[in-house]
Design a protein around this motif. Structure first.
Motif, mmCIF file in Angstrom:
data_model
loop_
_atom_site.group_PDB
_atom_site.id
_atom_site.type_symbol
_atom_site.label_atom_id
_atom_site.label_comp_id
_atom_site.label_asym_id
_atom_site.label_seq_id
_atom_site.Cartn_x
_atom_site.Cartn_y
_atom_site.Cartn_z
ATOM 1 N N ALA A 9 7.595 9.544 8.562
ATOM 2 C CA ALA A 9 7.604 9.611 7.102
ATOM 3 C C ALA A 9 6.509 10.521 6.555
ATOM 4 N N GLY A 10 5.587 10.938 7.415
ATOM 5 C CA GLY A 10 4.541 11.860 7.001
ATOM 6 C C GLY A 10 3.165 11.265 6.848
ATOM 7 N N ALA A 11 2.980 10.014 7.266
ATOM 8 C CA ALA A 11 1.675 9.372 7.124
ATOM 9 C C ALA A 11 0.763 9.727 8.298
ATOM 10 N N ASP A 12 -0.509 9.925 7.998
ATOM 11 C CA ASP A 12 -1.536 10.143 9.017
ATOM 12 C C ASP A 12 -1.867 8.794 9.639
ATOM 13 N N THR A 13 -1.334 8.546 10.832
ATOM 14 C CA THR A 13 -1.377 7.210 11.425
ATOM 15 C C THR A 13 -2.101 7.224 12.761
ATOM 16 N N THR A 14 -3.011 6.263 12.943
ATOM 17 C CA THR A 14 -3.749 6.098 14.186
ATOM 18 C C THR A 14 -3.413 4.733 14.770
ATOM 19 N N LEU A 15 -3.050 4.704 16.049
ATOM 20 C CA LEU A 15 -2.681 3.466 16.720
ATOM 21 C C LEU A 15 -3.646 3.187 17.866
ATOM 22 N N HIS A 16 -4.153 1.957 17.908
ATOM 23 C CA HIS A 16 -4.951 1.489 19.034
ATOM 24 C C HIS A 16 -4.324 0.203 19.568
ATOM 25 N N GLN A 17 -3.912 0.221 20.822
ATOM 26 C CA GLN A 17 -3.420 -0.972 21.488
ATOM 27 C C GLN A 17 -4.522 -1.455 22.419
ATOM 28 N N THR A 77 11.191 6.870 0.344
ATOM 29 C CA THR A 77 10.574 7.144 -0.952
ATOM 30 C C THR A 77 9.145 6.615 -1.054
ATOM 31 N N VAL A 78 8.546 6.206 0.058
ATOM 32 C CA VAL A 78 7.203 5.630 -0.026
ATOM 33 C C VAL A 78 6.144 6.718 -0.135
ATOM 34 N N ASN A 79 4.973 6.305 -0.606
ATOM 35 C CA ASN A 79 3.821 7.190 -0.709
ATOM 36 C C ASN A 79 3.080 7.157 0.629
ATOM 37 N N THR A 80 3.046 8.268 1.335
ATOM 38 C CA THR A 80 2.460 8.295 2.676
ATOM 39 C C THR A 80 1.159 9.096 2.736
ATOM 40 N N GLN A 81 0.451 9.186 1.611
ATOM 41 C CA GLN A 81 -0.794 9.947 1.595
ATOM 42 C C GLN A 81 -1.995 9.147 2.101
ATOM 43 N N SER A 82 -1.874 7.838 2.172
ATOM 44 C CA SER A 82 -2.990 7.018 2.666
ATOM 45 C C SER A 82 -3.061 7.098 4.184
ATOM 46 N N PRO A 83 -4.245 7.329 4.757
ATOM 47 C CA PRO A 83 -4.381 7.235 6.215
ATOM 48 C C PRO A 83 -4.182 5.789 6.658
ATOM 49 N N VAL A 84 -3.555 5.611 7.806
ATOM 50 C CA VAL A 84 -3.199 4.277 8.282
ATOM 51 C C VAL A 84 -3.796 4.052 9.670
ATOM 52 N N LEU A 85 -4.402 2.889 9.862
ATOM 53 C CA LEU A 85 -4.879 2.455 11.170
ATOM 54 C C LEU A 85 -4.089 1.218 11.581
ATOM 55 N N ILE A 86 -3.526 1.249 12.793
ATOM 56 C CA ILE A 86 -2.818 0.104 13.358
ATOM 57 C C ILE A 86 -3.551 -0.333 14.622
ATOM 58 N N VAL A 87 -3.910 -1.612 14.684
ATOM 59 C CA VAL A 87 -4.606 -2.168 15.842
ATOM 60 C C VAL A 87 -3.808 -3.380 16.324
ATOM 61 N N GLY A 135 0.793 -1.216 0.000
ATOM 62 C CA GLY A 135 0.000 0.000 0.000
ATOM 63 C C GLY A 135 0.826 1.267 0.000
ATOM 64 N N LEU A 136 1.958 1.240 0.674
ATOM 65 C CA LEU A 136 2.817 2.421 0.738
ATOM 66 C C LEU A 136 3.607 2.645 -0.538
ATOM 67 N N ARG A 137 3.558 1.672 -1.460
ATOM 68 C CA ARG A 137 4.371 1.756 -2.667
ATOM 69 C C ARG A 137 3.544 1.715 -3.944
ATOM 70 N N ARG A 138 2.232 1.807 -3.831
ATOM 71 C CA ARG A 138 1.389 1.905 -5.016
ATOM 72 C C ARG A 138 1.654 3.247 -5.706
ATOM 73 N N LYS A 139 1.456 3.279 -7.029
ATOM 74 C CA LYS A 139 1.726 4.512 -7.773
ATOM 75 C C LYS A 139 0.834 5.651 -7.296
ATOM 76 N N SER A 140 -0.410 5.319 -6.981
ATOM 77 C CA SER A 140 -1.342 6.294 -6.399
ATOM 78 C C SER A 140 -1.775 5.752 -5.047
ATOM 79 N N PRO A 141 -1.985 6.629 -4.058
ATOM 80 C CA PRO A 141 -2.277 6.156 -2.701
ATOM 81 C C PRO A 141 -3.667 5.546 -2.576
ATOM 82 N N PRO A 142 -3.787 4.385 -1.956
ATOM 83 C CA PRO A 142 -5.102 3.839 -1.637
ATOM 84 C C PRO A 142 -5.847 4.751 -0.659
ATOM 85 N N ALA A 143 -7.146 4.487 -0.526
ATOM 86 C CA ALA A 143 -7.962 5.297 0.373
ATOM 87 C C ALA A 143 -7.621 5.045 1.829
#
Length: 221
Positions: free
Chosen positions: A188-196, A155-165, A130-138
């Motif tokens: 790296a600049g990704a909008d990242t949400t973490l839930h432990q 060099t990764v694409n960090t425009q996709s919002p990321v959820l980590i659980v 997902g971080l290396r697709r030519k266009s960012p996934p949703a």
């Protein structure tokens, strides 16, 4: 087995609950030793929130070398070191990329309609690809996983919002891996949400399903 020799991927599918043509595609990537049928119920759980989405849980390309019952792997695990995770995910990425390209073309959708969801080794693949697709996934969602090559995100694409659980009691992939992934992605600049999630082992529970459904609903809106 090299990535170029991998067979075409396929697995259990769910058509949009609306009965209309798909407006979104959610691809769910299973963990080591499982197959697509292990996680397609996530799609069933999310259909009410995402009635316009098609879901597919592809089987990983390789059979486990020692498994007689059909368990599969995205890449081999023997040493379980950061280098092995990175090299394995990189080798498996082309087959997954081809599959995603084909599915998007089949449904006449673009990358903005794609979400990748993965559990354990599948989470590694969701992040790797997902971080290396030519266009960012949703959206990208990783359950109970880790980030391959967390020190190589320049060099990764960090425009996709990321959820980590991740469960605090995970004895397969330690919970601290979620903190490493979150920090690396944020740096790296990704909008990242973490839930432990307290008391959770190496699995997805109702809390995780609810968090994922809400995240996808927001991402696709």
């Amino acid at each position: 087995m090299t990535s170029s020799s991998h067979p075409a991927l396929d697995g259990p599918r769910l058509s949009p609950a609306s009965g209309r043509a798909a407006q979104q595609l959610v691809v769910i990537l299973h963990g080591y030793g499982a197959d697509g049928s292990d996680l397609i119920d996530l799609g069933r759980a999310w259909q009410g929130q995402l009635p316009e989405a098609a879901f597919i849980a592809p089987d990983a390309p390789e059979l486990l070398p020692f498994e007689a019952l059909g368990g599969r792997q995205w890449f081999a695990l023997s040493e379980r070191t950061p280098a092995e995770f990175r090299i394995g995910a990189e080798a498996a990425q082309p087959a997954l990329d081809r599959f995603l390209d084909q599915e998007l073309e089949r449904l006449a959708l673009d990358e903005s309609a794609l979400a990748l969801v993965g559990f354990s080794q599948g989470a590694m693949m969701a992040f790797q690809c997902g971080l290396r697709r030519k266009s960012p996934p949703a959206a990208l969602i990783g359950y109970s996983g880790l980030l391959p090559g967390s020190d190589r995100l320049g060099t990764v694409n960090t425009q996709s919002p990321v959820l980590i659980v991740h469960g605090t009691d995970d004895d397969v992939v330690p919970c601290y891996q979620s903190e490493i992934a979150c920090k690396a992605l944020e740096n790296a600049g990704a909008d990242t949400t973490l839930h432990q999630l307290s008391g959770l082992g190496h699995s997805i529970d109702e809390r995780g399903m609810v968090l994922g459904g809400r995240f996808l609903e927001k991402a696709f809106s």
